[in-house]
Design an enzyme around this catalytic site. Structure first.
Site, PDB file in Angstrom:
ATOM      1  N   LYS A  62       0.875  -1.204  -0.012  1.00  0.00           N
ATOM      2  CA  LYS A  62      -0.094   0.009   0.065  1.00  0.00           C
ATOM      3  C   LYS A  62       0.979   1.233  -0.083  1.00  0.00           C
ATOM      4  O   LYS A  62       2.065   1.143   0.413  1.00  0.00           O
ATOM      5  CB  LYS A  62      -0.887  -0.116   1.203  1.00  0.00           C
ATOM      6  CG  LYS A  62      -2.014  -1.254   1.254  1.00  0.00           C
ATOM      7  CD  LYS A  62      -3.059  -1.275   2.587  1.00  0.00           C
ATOM      8  CE  LYS A  62      -3.819  -1.889   2.557  1.00  0.00           C
ATOM      9  NZ  LYS A  62      -4.906  -2.033   3.610  1.00  0.00           N
ATOM     10  N   TYR A 114     -12.842  -1.131  -3.156  1.00  0.00           N
ATOM     11  CA  TYR A 114     -13.338  -1.384  -1.645  1.00  0.00           C
ATOM     12  C   TYR A 114     -14.922  -1.021  -1.555  1.00  0.00           C
ATOM     13  O   TYR A 114     -15.480  -0.609  -0.693  1.00  0.00           O
ATOM     14  CB  TYR A 114     -12.594  -0.482  -0.845  1.00  0.00           C
ATOM     15  CG  TYR A 114     -11.229  -1.084  -0.306  1.00  0.00           C
ATOM     16  CD1 TYR A 114     -10.903  -2.154   0.251  1.00  0.00           C
ATOM     17  CD2 TYR A 114     -10.070  -0.085  -0.674  1.00  0.00           C
ATOM     18  CE1 TYR A 114      -9.999  -2.583   0.612  1.00  0.00           C
ATOM     19  CE2 TYR A 114      -8.620  -0.606  -0.331  1.00  0.00           C
ATOM     20  CZ  TYR A 114      -8.610  -1.886   0.370  1.00  0.00           C
ATOM     21  OH  TYR A 114      -7.438  -2.202   0.471  1.00  0.00           O
ATOM     22  N   PHE A 161     -15.198   4.344   7.984  1.00  0.00           N
ATOM     23  CA  PHE A 161     -13.859   4.598   7.424  1.00  0.00           C
ATOM     24  C   PHE A 161     -13.767   4.699   5.870  1.00  0.00           C
ATOM     25  O   PHE A 161     -12.655   4.733   5.496  1.00  0.00           O
ATOM     26  CB  PHE A 161     -12.969   3.529   8.149  1.00  0.00           C
ATOM     27  CG  PHE A 161     -13.141   2.060   7.779  1.00  0.00           C
ATOM     28  CD1 PHE A 161     -12.759   1.338   6.733  1.00  0.00           C
ATOM     29  CD2 PHE A 161     -13.742   1.335   8.916  1.00  0.00           C
ATOM     30  CE1 PHE A 161     -12.944   0.357   6.484  1.00  0.00           C
ATOM     31  CE2 PHE A 161     -14.212  -0.067   8.473  1.00  0.00           C
ATOM     32  CZ  PHE A 161     -13.612  -0.336   7.312  1.00  0.00           C
ATOM     33  N   ARG A 175      -1.849 -14.153   4.036  1.00  0.00           N
ATOM     34  CA  ARG A 175      -2.600 -13.508   5.147  1.00  0.00           C
ATOM     35  C   ARG A 175      -1.968 -13.676   6.579  1.00  0.00           C
ATOM     36  O   ARG A 175      -1.582 -12.837   7.339  1.00  0.00           O
ATOM     37  CB  ARG A 175      -4.380 -13.783   5.133  1.00  0.00           C
ATOM     38  CG  ARG A 175      -4.865 -13.194   3.811  1.00  0.00           C
ATOM     39  CD  ARG A 175      -6.598 -13.035   4.226  1.00  0.00           C
ATOM     40  NE  ARG A 175      -6.625 -12.460   5.177  1.00  0.00           N
ATOM     41  CZ  ARG A 175      -7.100 -11.022   5.220  1.00  0.00           C
ATOM     42  NH1 ARG A 175      -7.245 -10.557   3.921  1.00  0.00           N
ATOM     43  NH2 ARG A 175      -7.411 -10.256   6.148  1.00  0.00           N
ATOM     44  N   THR A 214      -5.740  -7.312  10.226  1.00  0.00           N
ATOM     45  CA  THR A 214      -5.904  -6.067  10.097  1.00  0.00           C
ATOM     46  C   THR A 214      -5.721  -5.045  11.090  1.00  0.00           C
ATOM     47  O   THR A 214      -4.774  -3.948  10.526  1.00  0.00           O
ATOM     48  CB  THR A 214      -7.666  -5.892   9.857  1.00  0.00           C
ATOM     49  OG1 THR A 214      -7.992  -7.071   9.061  1.00  0.00           O
ATOM     50  CG2 THR A 214      -7.855  -4.502   8.942  1.00  0.00           C
ATOM     51  N   ARG A 219       2.630  -6.669   8.989  1.00  0.00           N
ATOM     52  CA  ARG A 219       1.489  -5.398   9.598  1.00  0.00           C
ATOM     53  C   ARG A 219       2.491  -5.254  11.184  1.00  0.00           C
ATOM     54  O   ARG A 219       2.265  -4.015  11.247  1.00  0.00           O
ATOM     55  CB  ARG A 219       0.373  -5.703   9.752  1.00  0.00           C
ATOM     56  CG  ARG A 219      -0.551  -5.721   8.263  1.00  0.00           C
ATOM     57  CD  ARG A 219      -1.843  -6.484   8.180  1.00  0.00           C
ATOM     58  NE  ARG A 219      -2.525  -5.720   7.116  1.00  0.00           N
ATOM     59  CZ  ARG A 219      -3.509  -6.425   6.821  1.00  0.00           C
ATOM     60  NH1 ARG A 219      -4.445  -7.376   7.421  1.00  0.00           N
ATOM     61  NH2 ARG A 219      -4.438  -5.952   5.403  1.00  0.00           N
ATOM     62  N   ASN A 221      -2.078   0.061   6.945  1.00  0.00           N
ATOM     63  CA  ASN A 221      -1.462  -1.048   7.381  1.00  0.00           C
ATOM     64  C   ASN A 221      -0.537  -2.068   6.576  1.00  0.00           C
ATOM     65  O   ASN A 221      -0.491  -3.073   6.443  1.00  0.00           O
ATOM     66  CB  ASN A 221      -2.642  -2.122   7.884  1.00  0.00           C
ATOM     67  CG  ASN A 221      -3.566  -2.565   7.176  1.00  0.00           C
ATOM     68  OD1 ASN A 221      -3.643  -1.850   5.879  1.00  0.00           O
ATOM     69  ND2 ASN A 221      -4.729  -2.931   7.598  1.00  0.00           N
ATOM     70  N   GLU A 235      -9.965  -9.713  -7.617  1.00  0.00           N
ATOM     71  CA  GLU A 235      -8.923  -8.825  -7.333  1.00  0.00           C
ATOM     72  C   GLU A 235      -7.820  -9.027  -8.605  1.00  0.00           C
ATOM     73  O   GLU A 235      -7.042  -7.995  -9.007  1.00  0.00           O
ATOM     74  CB  GLU A 235      -8.375  -8.786  -6.278  1.00  0.00           C
ATOM     75  CG  GLU A 235      -9.440  -8.365  -5.109  1.00  0.00           C
ATOM     76  CD  GLU A 235      -8.883  -8.515  -3.590  1.00  0.00           C
ATOM     77  OE1 GLU A 235      -7.711  -8.851  -3.279  1.00  0.00           O
ATOM     78  OE2 GLU A 235      -9.713  -7.980  -2.818  1.00  0.00           O
TER      79      GLU A 235
HETATM   80  P1  IDP Z   1      -7.974  -6.741   5.471  1.00  0.00           P
HETATM   81  O1  IDP Z   1      -7.137  -5.765   4.728  1.00  0.00           O
HETATM   82  O2  IDP Z   1      -7.034  -7.472   6.695  1.00  0.00           O
HETATM   83  O3  IDP Z   1      -8.512  -7.730   4.593  1.00  0.00           O
HETATM   84  P2  IDP Z   1     -10.706  -5.635   5.560  1.00  0.00           P
HETATM   85  O4  IDP Z   1     -11.403  -5.853   6.995  1.00  0.00           O
HETATM   86  O5  IDP Z   1     -10.956  -6.103   4.563  1.00  0.00           O
HETATM   87  O6  IDP Z   1      -9.206  -5.882   6.361  1.00  0.00           O
HETATM   88  O7  IDP Z   1     -10.521  -3.852   5.511  1.00  0.00           O
HETATM   89  C1  IDP Z   1      -9.830  -3.282   4.326  1.00  0.00           C
HETATM   90  C2  IDP Z   1      -8.988  -2.235   4.871  1.00  0.00           C
HETATM   91  O8  IDP Z   1      -9.675  -1.158   5.303  1.00  0.00           O
HETATM   92  C3  IDP Z   1      -7.982  -2.721   6.168  1.00  0.00           C
HETATM   93  O9  IDP Z   1      -6.848  -3.315   5.484  1.00  0.00           O
HETATM   94  C4  IDP Z   1      -7.629  -1.370   6.629  1.00  0.00           C
HETATM   95  O10 IDP Z   1      -6.855  -0.358   5.678  1.00  0.00           O
HETATM   96  C5  IDP Z   1      -8.964  -0.614   6.279  1.00  0.00           C
HETATM   97  N1  IDP Z   1      -9.912  -0.802   7.656  1.00  0.00           N
HETATM   98  C6  IDP Z   1     -10.494  -1.910   8.241  1.00  0.00           C
HETATM   99  N2  IDP Z   1     -11.205  -1.548   9.070  1.00  0.00           N
HETATM  100  C7  IDP Z   1     -10.874  -0.356   9.587  1.00  0.00           C
HETATM  101  C8  IDP Z   1     -11.224   0.491  10.638  1.00  0.00           C
HETATM  102  O11 IDP Z   1     -11.919   0.097  11.549  1.00  0.00           O
HETATM  103  N3  IDP Z   1     -11.077   1.565  10.677  1.00  0.00           N
HETATM  104  C9  IDP Z   1     -10.109   2.150   9.545  1.00  0.00           C
HETATM  105  N4  IDP Z   1      -9.593   1.398   8.630  1.00  0.00           N
HETATM  106  C10 IDP Z   1     -10.094   0.323   8.590  1.00  0.00           C
HETATM  107 MG    MG Z   2     -10.037  -7.709   3.176  1.00  0.00          MG
END
Ligand code: IDP
Ligand code: MG
Length: 135
Positions: free
Chosen positions: A9, A49, A57, A85, A91, A102, A112, A126
């Site tokens: 990212k 997204y 968010f 993963r 996350t 991370r 992250n 994707e």
């Molecule tokens: P992942 O990247 O671990 O699969 P997802 O739940 O799919 O996590 O969320 C996508 C992305 O959205 C995360 O990697 C993070 O950058 C962002 N994100 C997820 N949850 C939050 C939150 O509660 N606050 C702010 N950003 C979030």
């Molecule tokens: Mg995800």
């Protein structure tokens, strides 16, 4: 062999962490089948997204993902989706294992550093999003 879609990212690219992250990918025996750099428009990030549209968010997620260059990788390995993963960690970096990407590199829950597809269906979707017919 399974394949997955990984993204380094903008927060990690900006801090010049591409090399160390790719080095971890290679150390962990993934085959890098394709790699490309891309800068997403806000509309492209919003589409990528889309399922988070209703979350508080969403707007900042779209803004950070379109804030700079991405490195996008097509990775191959047995059990690639779960293996990537695991290497990323969860996350929230504060919940991540010490050696995970991370935990080592994330700035916060949103910035992250890395992305990974979460299922075979999303991986294919994707891969198609970023690589189209080249994937
Ligand atoms: P992942 O990247 O671990 O699969 P997802 O739940 O799919 O996590 O969320 C996508 C992305 O959205 C995360 O990697 C993070 O950058 C962002 N994100 C997820 N949850 C939050 C939150 O509660 N606050 C702010 N950003 C979030
Ligand atoms: Mg995800």
């Amino acid at each position: 062999m399974e394949r997955t879609l990984a993204i380094i990212k903008p927060d990690a690219v900006q801090r010049q962490l591409v090399g160390v992250i790719i080095s971890e990918i290679e150390k962990n025996d993934f085959h890098i089948a394709a790699i490309t750099t891309q800068r997403l428009t806000a509309a492209q990030a919003a589409s990528f997204y889309d399922k988070y549209r209703a979350t508080p968010f969403y707007d900042s997620l779209v803004a950070t993902m379109s804030s700079g260059q991405l490195f996008v990788l097509l990775l191959e390995k047995a059990d690639a989706i779960q293996a990537w993963r695991r290497l990323m960690g969860p996350t929230d970096p504060e919940r991540a294992e010490p050696g995970s990407l991370r935990r080592r590199f994330a700035i916060d829950l949103q910035q992250n550093s890395v992305h990974g597809a979460d299922s075979p269906e999303t991986a294919e979707k994707e891969i198609n999003f970023f690589f189209g017919e080249r994937g």
